[in-house]
Design an enzyme around this catalytic site. Structure first.
Site, PDB file in Angstrom:
ATOM      1  N   ARG A  75      31.604  32.860  15.296  1.00  0.00           N
ATOM      2  CA  ARG A  75      30.800  31.911  14.514  1.00  0.00           C
ATOM      3  C   ARG A  75      31.535  31.447  13.248  1.00  0.00           C
ATOM      4  O   ARG A  75      31.473  30.280  12.876  1.00  0.00           O
ATOM      5  CB  ARG A  75      29.458  32.553  14.133  1.00  0.00           C
ATOM      6  CG  ARG A  75      28.553  31.545  13.468  1.00  0.00           C
ATOM      7  CD  ARG A  75      27.110  31.997  13.427  1.00  0.00           C
ATOM      8  NE  ARG A  75      26.230  30.854  13.235  1.00  0.00           N
ATOM      9  CZ  ARG A  75      25.362  30.751  12.236  1.00  0.00           C
ATOM     10  NH1 ARG A  75      25.242  31.714  11.357  1.00  0.00           N
ATOM     11  NH2 ARG A  75      24.597  29.679  12.129  1.00  0.00           N
ATOM     12  N   HIS A  79      32.208  27.601  12.083  1.00  0.00           N
ATOM     13  CA  HIS A  79      31.787  27.070  10.788  1.00  0.00           C
ATOM     14  C   HIS A  79      32.982  26.658   9.932  1.00  0.00           C
ATOM     15  O   HIS A  79      32.854  25.820   9.046  1.00  0.00           O
ATOM     16  CB  HIS A  79      30.905  28.083  10.057  1.00  0.00           C
ATOM     17  CG  HIS A  79      29.491  28.075  10.576  1.00  0.00           C
ATOM     18  ND1 HIS A  79      28.385  28.167   9.773  1.00  0.00           N
ATOM     19  CD2 HIS A  79      29.007  27.961  11.837  1.00  0.00           C
ATOM     20  CE1 HIS A  79      27.275  28.115  10.517  1.00  0.00           C
ATOM     21  NE2 HIS A  79      27.641  28.007  11.769  1.00  0.00           N
ATOM     22  N   ASN A 107      25.020  28.541   5.522  1.00  0.00           N
ATOM     23  CA  ASN A 107      25.858  29.732   5.704  1.00  0.00           C
ATOM     24  C   ASN A 107      25.307  30.979   5.022  1.00  0.00           C
ATOM     25  O   ASN A 107      25.632  32.104   5.422  1.00  0.00           O
ATOM     26  CB  ASN A 107      27.270  29.479   5.135  1.00  0.00           C
ATOM     27  CG  ASN A 107      28.071  28.523   5.999  1.00  0.00           C
ATOM     28  OD1 ASN A 107      27.830  28.415   7.197  1.00  0.00           O
ATOM     29  ND2 ASN A 107      29.028  27.828   5.399  1.00  0.00           N
ATOM     30  N   HIS A 206      26.407  31.297  22.314  1.00  0.00           N
ATOM     31  CA  HIS A 206      25.187  32.053  22.008  1.00  0.00           C
ATOM     32  C   HIS A 206      24.834  33.060  23.097  1.00  0.00           C
ATOM     33  O   HIS A 206      23.763  33.648  23.071  1.00  0.00           O
ATOM     34  CB  HIS A 206      24.020  31.086  21.760  1.00  0.00           C
ATOM     35  CG  HIS A 206      24.182  30.277  20.502  1.00  0.00           C
ATOM     36  ND1 HIS A 206      23.354  29.243  20.143  1.00  0.00           N
ATOM     37  CD2 HIS A 206      25.102  30.362  19.496  1.00  0.00           C
ATOM     38  CE1 HIS A 206      23.746  28.733  18.989  1.00  0.00           C
ATOM     39  NE2 HIS A 206      24.810  29.384  18.573  1.00  0.00           N
TER      40      HIS A 206
HETATM   41  C1  HEM Z   1      25.232  23.487  19.136  1.00  0.00           C
HETATM   42  C2  HEM Z   1      24.843  23.656  17.898  1.00  0.00           C
HETATM   43  C3  HEM Z   1      24.656  25.004  17.269  1.00  0.00           C
HETATM   44  C4  HEM Z   1      23.579  25.390  16.538  1.00  0.00           C
HETATM   45  C5  HEM Z   1      22.357  24.561  16.200  1.00  0.00           C
HETATM   46  C6  HEM Z   1      23.803  26.757  16.165  1.00  0.00           C
HETATM   47  C7  HEM Z   1      22.937  27.505  15.403  1.00  0.00           C
HETATM   48  C8  HEM Z   1      23.025  28.868  15.257  1.00  0.00           C
HETATM   49  C9  HEM Z   1      22.044  29.671  14.596  1.00  0.00           C
HETATM   50  C10 HEM Z   1      20.777  29.152  13.920  1.00  0.00           C
HETATM   51  C11 HEM Z   1      22.438  30.951  14.684  1.00  0.00           C
HETATM   52  C12 HEM Z   1      21.741  32.179  14.116  1.00  0.00           C
HETATM   53  C13 HEM Z   1      22.294  32.443  12.743  1.00  0.00           C
HETATM   54  C14 HEM Z   1      21.434  33.374  11.930  1.00  0.00           C
HETATM   55  O1  HEM Z   1      20.241  33.439  12.168  1.00  0.00           O
HETATM   56  O2  HEM Z   1      21.980  34.041  11.036  1.00  0.00           O
HETATM   57  C15 HEM Z   1      23.685  30.965  15.405  1.00  0.00           C
HETATM   58  C16 HEM Z   1      24.398  32.093  15.697  1.00  0.00           C
HETATM   59  C17 HEM Z   1      25.616  32.080  16.335  1.00  0.00           C
HETATM   60  N1  HEM Z   1      26.341  30.972  16.670  1.00  0.00           N
HETATM   61 FE1  HEM Z   1      25.667  29.082  16.720  1.00  0.00          FE
HETATM   62  N2  HEM Z   1      24.999  27.175  16.677  1.00  0.00           N
HETATM   63  C18 HEM Z   1      25.559  26.130  17.351  1.00  0.00           C
HETATM   64  C19 HEM Z   1      26.790  26.115  17.965  1.00  0.00           C
HETATM   65  C20 HEM Z   1      27.659  27.182  17.970  1.00  0.00           C
HETATM   66  C21 HEM Z   1      29.025  27.132  18.411  1.00  0.00           C
HETATM   67  C22 HEM Z   1      29.740  25.856  18.869  1.00  0.00           C
HETATM   68  C23 HEM Z   1      29.534  28.384  18.306  1.00  0.00           C
HETATM   69  C24 HEM Z   1      30.913  28.883  18.615  1.00  0.00           C
HETATM   70  C25 HEM Z   1      31.757  28.279  19.401  1.00  0.00           C
HETATM   71  C26 HEM Z   1      28.466  29.231  17.829  1.00  0.00           C
HETATM   72  C27 HEM Z   1      28.542  30.580  17.672  1.00  0.00           C
HETATM   73  C28 HEM Z   1      27.504  31.381  17.246  1.00  0.00           C
HETATM   74  C29 HEM Z   1      27.520  32.826  17.325  1.00  0.00           C
HETATM   75  C30 HEM Z   1      28.604  33.684  17.954  1.00  0.00           C
HETATM   76  C31 HEM Z   1      26.343  33.261  16.729  1.00  0.00           C
HETATM   77  C32 HEM Z   1      25.887  34.723  16.520  1.00  0.00           C
HETATM   78  C33 HEM Z   1      26.360  35.190  15.151  1.00  0.00           C
HETATM   79  C34 HEM Z   1      25.883  36.579  14.793  1.00  0.00           C
HETATM   80  O3  HEM Z   1      25.652  37.406  15.662  1.00  0.00           O
HETATM   81  O4  HEM Z   1      25.751  36.836  13.588  1.00  0.00           O
HETATM   82  N3  HEM Z   1      27.358  28.467  17.612  1.00  0.00           N
HETATM   83  N4  HEM Z   1      24.020  29.688  15.715  1.00  0.00           N
END
Ligand code: HEM
Length: 343
Positions: A75, A79, A107, A206
């Site tokens: 993530r 970002h 963030n 995800h």
């Molecule tokens: C398509 C649009 C995307 C949206 C709207 C989005 C939104 C989010 C949100 C809201 C979370 C939870 C964060 C939290 O509650 O702290 C999350 C977690 C995460 N996102 Fe996305 N994301 C997107 C695309 C991506 C992409 C492109 C990647 C990587 C290539 C990614 C990788 C991750 C990962 C690995 C997590 C888990 C992080 C953790 O365990 O702390 N996301 N994302």
């Protein structure tokens, strides 16, 4: 090709892109974006030949001690790249003169894993001082993170420079959020030169990691932009989620985005979307939105065919990692400490 690239930095407002979106949406199946700087696979071959081994070894330790670390690093890389290109800007700490991206609303409280990168950077500074950029370390570490939890491998072109600037404001505008509708998310990807296909495949990230209550509360208590009635969270699942995330408070309590195999990089994320059980609303939109004509097909395809998902994910990750802001490469540096620009 050149004009699309130039327009990336010319269009300040996403709404302008939305006007163009319908044309892209139905015609583009893959991005035509190409990175400007001369990234290459053997960039450190002479100057730091052990770079890949060192990053891999440290990522192995990190993921072995806690598989969640894979999600944190993946993530962070995303970002980083969506805000002035993959330039390590997300890693910079606040100072008196610099308001870093870490505390930007999109963030804050959500990005972790910085210590893993500090450790890798320290080792690389002992091995080959002043050579390997933090942006490159993060890009390789993200690839290794995916691989170590069962995902695909891809070669990582190298040679990024670290920025001397941050994009606090851009973090607020460029990064997609859980409550964004499908068109808004697509426009944010197209703005970066990534296609609808890239977006759906990259959302498969995800399949690992957690989301905080604040990001799925509206979804489970019904106060979200409902686009069709066909996205039911099953009663049991909903009950569990509600017990984890009350209507008020506990904003930082977490739930797995892929409750089937939370620590495994596989295609079960897409299976969950088919069942209407996407944890965050923006994910479920890929399948359920009234505008999800193309994205729904891709969700089905990746749910049926993990190999197709892995191939596209790997290809799209290279594109994500190649996003550049030309200024970074003109004024860029190799930071000695990923948290601070060199003095
Ligand atoms: C398509 C649009 C995307 C949206 C709207 C989005 C939104 C989010 C949100 C809201 C979370 C939870 C964060 C939290 O509650 O702290 C999350 C977690 C995460 N996102 Fe996305 N994301 C997107 C695309 C991506 C992409 C492109 C990647 C990587 C290539 C990614 C990788 C991750 C990962 C690995 C997590 C888990 C992080 C953790 O365990 O702390 N996301 N994302």
């Amino acid at each position: 090709m050149a004009s699309l690239h130039e327009s990336r930095f010319g269009f300040v407002h996403h709404c302008l892109i939305l006007v163009l979106l319908s044309a892209f949406y139905f015609s583009c199946s893959s991005s035509v974006y190409v990175s400007d700087p001369p990234l290459s696979l053997d960039y450190y071959k002479k100057t730091c030949p052990t770079v890949l081994e060192i990053v891999r070894r440290e990522m192995e330790c990190a993921v072995l001690s806690d598989p969640r670390n894979a999600a944190l690093i993946l993530r962070l890389h995303f970002h980083d790249c969506f805000v002035q290109g993959c330039d390590g800007s997300v890693l910079l700490d606040d100072t008196i003169t610099l308001q870093g991206e870490k505390k930007a609303p999109n963030n804050k409280d959500a990005l972790k894993g910085f210590r893993i990168l500090d450790r890798i950077k320290n080792l690389l500074e002992s091995e080959c001082p002043g050579i390997v950029s933090c942006a490159d370390i993060l890009t390789v570490a993200a690839r290794d993170a995916v691989l170590l939890v069962g995902g695909p491998y891809w070669d990582v072109p190298l040679g990024r420079k670290d920025s001397r600037t941050v994009g606090y404001e851009l973090s607020n505008t460029n990064l997609p959020t859980a409550n964004d509708g499908l068109l808004s998310i697509i426009s944010k990807f197209i703005y970066q030169g990534l296609s609808v296909t890239d977006m759906v495949a990259l959302s498969g990230a995800h399949t690992i990691g957690m989301a905080r209550c604040v990001n799925f509360r509206d979804r489970i208590y019904g106060d979200f932009p409902v686009t069709t009635a066909v996205d039911p969270l099953s009663m049991n699942y909903l009950k569990t989620l509600k017990s984890q995330c009350p209507p008020v408070g506990e904003d930082n309590k977490e739930a797995a985005m892929d409750y089937l195999t939370p620590n495994l990089f596989d295609n079960s994320f897409y299976h969950i979307l088919l069942r209407g059980e996407g944890l965050i609303n923006s994910d479920q939109e890929l399948y359920t939105s009234a505008f999800a004509l193309q994205t729904r097909k891709l969700v089905k395809k990746y749910a049926e065919d993990q190999v197709a998902f892995f191939e596209q994910f790997a290809e799209s990750m290279v594109k994500l990692g190649n996003i550049t802001e030309p200024d970074t490469f003109v004024d860029g540096e190799v930071r000695r400490n990923c948290r601070f620009v060199n003095t």
